[in-house]
Design a protein around this motif. Structure first.
Motif, short mmCIF file in Angstrom:
data_model
loop_
_atom_site.label_atom_id
_atom_site.label_comp_id
_atom_site.label_asym_id
_atom_site.label_seq_id
_atom_site.Cartn_x
_atom_site.Cartn_y
_atom_site.Cartn_z
N ASN A 170 0.81 -1.22 0.00
CA ASN A 170 0.00 0.00 0.00
C ASN A 170 0.84 1.27 0.00
O ASN A 170 0.47 2.26 -0.63
N LEU A 171 1.99 1.25 0.69
CA LEU A 171 2.81 2.45 0.81
C LEU A 171 4.10 2.39 -0.01
O LEU A 171 4.69 3.43 -0.30
N GLY A 172 4.53 1.18 -0.34
CA GLY A 172 5.81 1.03 -1.02
C GLY A 172 6.94 0.75 -0.06
O GLY A 172 8.08 0.53 -0.48
N TYR A 173 6.67 0.75 1.22
CA TYR A 173 7.66 0.42 2.25
C TYR A 173 6.92 -0.12 3.47
O TYR A 173 5.70 0.07 3.61
N GLU A 174 7.64 -0.82 4.33
CA GLU A 174 7.04 -1.37 5.53
C GLU A 174 6.88 -0.27 6.58
O GLU A 174 7.85 0.44 6.87
N GLY A 208 11.25 4.79 3.34
CA GLY A 208 11.49 3.58 4.11
C GLY A 208 12.55 3.79 5.18
O GLY A 208 13.15 4.87 5.30
N TYR A 209 12.76 2.76 5.97
CA TYR A 209 13.73 2.85 7.07
C TYR A 209 15.13 3.10 6.51
O TYR A 209 15.56 2.45 5.57
N TYR A 210 15.83 4.06 7.08
CA TYR A 210 17.17 4.47 6.66
C TYR A 210 17.20 5.10 5.27
O TYR A 210 18.28 5.33 4.72
N ALA A 211 16.04 5.37 4.67
CA ALA A 211 16.02 5.92 3.31
C ALA A 211 16.62 7.33 3.26
O ALA A 211 17.04 7.80 2.20
N ASN A 212 16.68 8.00 4.40
CA ASN A 212 17.27 9.34 4.46
C ASN A 212 18.32 9.42 5.56
O ASN A 212 18.50 10.47 6.18
N TRP A 213 19.03 8.35 5.75
CA TRP A 213 20.00 8.28 6.83
C TRP A 213 21.12 9.30 6.65
O TRP A 213 21.50 10.00 7.60
N LEU A 246 18.07 -5.62 -6.18
CA LEU A 246 17.82 -4.18 -6.08
C LEU A 246 16.41 -3.84 -6.56
O LEU A 246 15.75 -2.96 -5.99
N LEU A 247 15.95 -4.53 -7.59
CA LEU A 247 14.62 -4.26 -8.13
C LEU A 247 13.53 -4.50 -7.10
O LEU A 247 12.51 -3.80 -7.09
N THR A 248 13.74 -5.48 -6.22
CA THR A 248 12.71 -5.76 -5.21
C THR A 248 12.58 -4.61 -4.21
O THR A 248 11.58 -4.54 -3.49
N PHE A 249 13.57 -3.73 -4.15
CA PHE A 249 13.51 -2.57 -3.25
C PHE A 249 13.02 -1.32 -3.97
O PHE A 249 13.24 -0.20 -3.49
N ILE A 250 12.36 -1.50 -5.10
CA ILE A 250 11.95 -0.35 -5.90
C ILE A 250 11.06 0.61 -5.10
O ILE A 250 11.16 1.82 -5.23
N GLY A 251 10.19 0.07 -4.26
CA GLY A 251 9.35 0.93 -3.44
C GLY A 251 10.14 1.75 -2.45
O GLY A 251 9.84 2.93 -2.21
N TRP A 252 11.16 1.14 -1.87
CA TRP A 252 12.03 1.84 -0.92
C TRP A 252 12.74 2.99 -1.61
O TRP A 252 12.82 4.10 -1.06
N SER A 312 9.06 1.13 9.33
CA SER A 312 9.38 0.07 10.28
C SER A 312 10.72 -0.55 9.92
O SER A 312 11.04 -0.72 8.73
N TYR A 313 11.51 -0.88 10.94
CA TYR A 313 12.81 -1.51 10.71
C TYR A 313 12.59 -2.99 10.44
O TYR A 313 12.16 -3.73 11.32
N VAL A 314 12.88 -3.43 9.24
CA VAL A 314 12.72 -4.84 8.85
C VAL A 314 14.06 -5.36 8.37
O VAL A 314 14.89 -4.60 7.85
#
Length: 573
Positions: free
Chosen positions: A85-89, A351-356, A339-345, A113-115
């Motif tokens: 629904n969001l593209g990330y957990e 997503g988690y750490y997406a802007n670390w 890498l493709l499976t993380f397309i939503g991230w 969420s940290y997954v």
């Protein structure tokens, strides 16, 4: 099983004694069922259809029960729903499990969420929920049930390809259809059954690639010999297996074969294998063990084939000449798929750490950003690298004080299976008619099938030193690729249900062990018949054990005294 020609009883014709009859009642029956190619094909479809139907019934009937999140479903179902629904957990409220199970499936927050597992398996689970409605417990589990069911005919294809035997393929697939571990991981929405499916699919493609690889090498070598023989008749047209690899001084007898052999670029099955195993790694990182080991195995197959084809430097030709080409055909595509499976991230940047890197700013600069020669790397990939490194730290040192942890050394003996759920009820509660009832779900294999698999793996290892065969090597490699890495891991939070990833290889070994016990249709009928009866008796007993244990695999309410009957070992409680 195979075809036999019916023979009469031992008779005397003068001083001449006829050969004793061979085969058994099962061989006679099999001959009748496969007398023509059409009958053989129909028999095979009927056998596979029955096994698959049984596998479907034990997986899909009451799939929505229990109507609550069980075991790690609290992570994977909730994460899967927010991911699609969001593209990330995303995070849920503290009581999110109960809120979701009550039907409020949109109560999640926008906070990441940290997954610690890649997204592919959760995407698959989430798409099933979108298809059937997240309010329906059946939808939570439909994906893993479908893949668990598909693994049954897939294992049949693997065994048929490896052993060229309908009987052995049916036994292996039948074990998977009726095994409790496979049933539970197909009925509870966790990731490990999906890993098993993609590993098994990759193994099938490995078998196809082996045949294709051998065909290409032998064709190339034949063409080389014909061409060189036309120039120099002393070059033989027939290949002789090479004895030479890398030498310091010239051999006394000069080799007559090609030096290195070809580079094979047309390897569609190798690419398919890599993508399948990359999919397994994109569900859980443990799938990467299979990817790495199977890729090395293809080099070993290449070396053995070159040696058999008479190529002089067969080992160095496989490693140094074909090795880099195989690497380019497999690893870049595998990384790209991951890498493709993380397309939503990447796409959402939420997503988690997406802007670390960007989360810490000093004097308008990002002190966490890479510098020097890596300064050009986009911040999104720097964030992703940090995310993956943190996940690696998590997996490397994960420890937990959980009552159902099980050391890898215990796994071959089935000492501590994982209890996913158990609820007690007194008389009159929830329909209980006994003094006390329980609804339990335990990822416990059929002990007869499982222990036979363990013994069979040891048997195959021993046979490698007596009568080595490619089939033995292939099964052992599949088992070792899944099991051995866990023996050297530093983690203490490990569980027996991880075994599902390589459980099919145990059943392949078990089928071979039963074939060894039964003998062949060419054996004396007086020996073959009791041996076949022993195998048939074991299979019937195994089916009965599955019937007895099925309630504790599917959460059917039973009296506690019945439940205690299934506790054969103390660790099964």
């Amino acid at each position: 099983m195979g075809r036999v020609t019916a023979t009469s009883n031992v008779q005397r014709t003068g001083s001449r004694r006829l050969k004793p009859p061979t085969g058994s009642w099962a061989d006679d029956l099999w001959q009748k069922w496969t007398a023509t190619p059409q009958l053989a094909r129909r028999t095979e479809w009927i056998i596979l259809g029955i096994i698959t139907l049984i596998g479907a019934l034990v997986r899909f009937v009451r799939l929505g029960q229990p109507a609550k999140l069980v075991f790690d479903e609290v992570y994977y179902v909730l994460d899967s729903w927010t991911l699609v629904n969001l593209g990330y957990e995303a995070e849920w409220p503290e009581d999110g499990r109960d809120i979701f199970a009550a039907g409020d499936v949109y109560a999640y927050t926008a906070d990441p969420s940290y997954v610690v597992h890649p997204p592919l398996g959760k995407y698959l689970i989430g798409w099933g929920m979108q298809l059937f409605g997240a309010e329906n417990p059946y939808a939570w589990r439909i994906t893993v049930a479908v893949f668990g069911l598909l693994a049954i005919p897939l294992l049949y294809l693997v065994a048929k390809k490896l052993f060229n035997s309908i009987g052995l393929a049916a036994i292996a697939a039948g074990f998977l259809a009726l095994d409790g571990h496979a049933i539970v991981t197909s009925r509870i929405s966790i990731l490990d059954g999906l890993v098993m499916f993609f590993v098994l699919l990759g193994f099938l493609f490995l078998l196809y690639d082996r045949d294709d690889q051998r065909r290409q090498i032998f064709a190339w070598t034949k063409a080389w010999r014909e061409r060189e023989h036309a120039k120099d008749p002393s070059i033989p047209l027939e290949a002789t297996p090479s004895r030479w690899t890398l030498t310091i001084k010239a051999p006394k007898t000069p080799p007559t074969g090609p030096s290195w052999g070809p580079i094979l670029w047309q390897r569609p099955w190798l690419i398919a294998m890599a993508l399948s195993l990359a999919s397994a790694a994109s569900v859980k990182w443990s799938g990467a063990y299979f990817l790495a080991i199977f890729c090395v195995v293809t080099i070993g197959i290449d070396a053995a084939t070159r040696k058999e084809a008479g190529i002089t430097f067969w080992l160095s030709g496989a490693v140094l000449k074909q090795g880099w080409a195989s690497f380019l055909l497999t690893i870049p595509l595998s990384v790209a798929l991951y890498l493709l499976t993380f397309i939503g991230w990447f796409r959402t940047g939420a997503g988690y750490y997406a802007n670390w890197v960007q989360s810490e700013v000093i004097d308008g600069a990002f002190p966490r950003a890479w510098g020097g020669m890596l300064e050009w790397v986009p911040l999104s990939f720097q964030n992703f690298w940090h995310y993956q490194s943190e996940v690696l730290k998590f997996h490397s040192g994960l420890g937990a004080d959980h009552p159902y942890t099980s050391a890898p050394i215990q796994w071959p003996f089935l000492l501590r299976p994982t209890a996913f759920s158990y609820d007690y009820f007194d008389r009159g509660e929830n329909g209980c008619t006994a003094q006390q009832c329980v609804e339990a779900i335990t990822s416990l294999s059929n002990p007869l099938f499982y222990w036979l698999g363990t013994v069979a793996i040891v048997f195959l290892v021993m046979m490698l030193f007596v009568k080595p065969r490619w089939e033995y090597v292939a099964v052992i490699i599949g088992y070792a690729a899944g099991y051995l890495p866990w023996l050297i891991t530093g983690r203490t939070a490990v569980y027996h249900f991880y075994v599902i990833a390589w459980l099919p290889f145990m059943f392949l070994a078990a089928a071979l062990a039963l074939q060894t016990i039964a003998g062949t249709p060419k054996d004396d009928r007086r020996m073959r018949t009791p041996a076949v009866n022993i195998v048939a008796g074991f299979l019937v007993l195994g089916i009965f054990v599955s019937l007895v244990f099925y309630p504790v695999w599917s959460g059917i309410q039973i009296p506690t005294w019945y439940w205690h009957l299934t506790h054969w070992l103390p660790g099964w409680r």
